[in-house]
Enzyme design. Structure first.
Site: not given
Ligand code: JCH
Length: 235
Positions: A89, A116, A154, A169
């Site tokens: 994220p 996490e 794609r 698209d």
């Molecule tokens: C992921 C997580 C960090 C929870 C663990 C691995 C990607 N765009 C997008 N949203 N969420 C993800 C993602 C990708 C890989 C993992 N988590 C859970 C990770 C956090 O920091 C607060 C919280 C989430």
């Protein structure tokens, strides 16, 4: 193109990668997608892939050892360094421009995390790019990796069949798609716009353009300002 997906849940990814356009691209040899489980590169009897964070805090963190060993396994014998991507994220936000850039790569290695997230040394040591598919929190990186693969595959020439081009698209021209209709002409009192039945090609094209601009202005005004600043092209 070759894509390696590193994951704790290969069985969750597999059906997706065998379906639809991606499955067809794989079967036709356009792309080669391999799933590798971090669990197969663990160093202890418990087959641990995660551990508690230094400095405290909730949850667990993906360890360096299995990630580095899995990456080294999938990249051994590669002549050119692959594009390494962590799905998180905290990453650079995915958009069609980034998809187009990544679609040029010969070899992608996608690292899916859980818990996490990753030990920071995985990103640093692997010189990996960090990519986010959007501002919401998933429980793991697999669904994000599937989104990225879908968008990239794609764009590979031939993936959509000869009749359709990805260039048609939404987003490739920076606007949302116009509304679409198919048979019947009338359904529960809702009629297909007359112009689409008129056979006037120029009028139909003008209607589509107008609808695209209207929708984009209403729903995604940010896309209109992106277009102005990127290309100078006029709507
Ligand atoms: C992921 C997580 C960090 C929870 C663990 C691995 C990607 N765009 C997008 N949203 N969420 C993800 C993602 C990708 C890989 C993992 N988590 C859970 C990770 C956090 O920091 C607060 C919280 C989430």
């Amino acid at each position: 193109m070759r894509v390696d997906v590193l994951t704790l849940f290969p069985e969750a990814c597999q059906p997706f990668l065998e379906s639809s356009i991606i499955g067809r691209a794989v079967r036709s040899g356009l792309v080669e997608i391999s799933l590798t489980n971090y669990r197969d590169f663990t160093h202890d009897v418990h087959r641990s892939v995660d551990d508690r964070p230094f400095g405290g805090g909730q949850g667990m963190v993906m360890m360096c050892g299995p990630a580095f060993d899995a990456v080294e396994h999938v990249t051994q014998g590669c002549e050119t360094p692959p594009t390494m991507i962590l799905l998180t994220p905290q990453g650079e936000r995915l958009n069609q421009r980034l998809v187009e850039e990544l679609a040029e790569s010969r070899h992608l290695v996608l690292l899916c995390g859980h818990y996490e997230g990753f030990d920071e040394r995985i990103r640093i040591g692997l010189k990996a790019r960090e990519v986010s598919i959007g501002d919401y929190v998933l429980s793991g990186g697999e669904s994000a990796a599937m989104v990225l693969i879908d968008a990239i595959v794609r764009l590979q020439p031939g993936a959509l069949g000869d009749e359709k081009s990805a260039a048609d698209d939404s987003f490739s021209h920076g606007l949302l798609e116009h509304p679409q209709y198919t048979r019947p002409r009338s359904f529960r009192g809702m009629d297909v716009p007359e112009v689409l039945l008129s056979g006037h090609h120029a009028q139909i094209e003008a209607w589509k353009r107008e609808q695209s601009l209207k929708r984009t202005a209403e729903r995604r005004p940010d896309l209109l300002s992106d277009r102005e600043s990127e290309s100078g092209e006029q709507a």
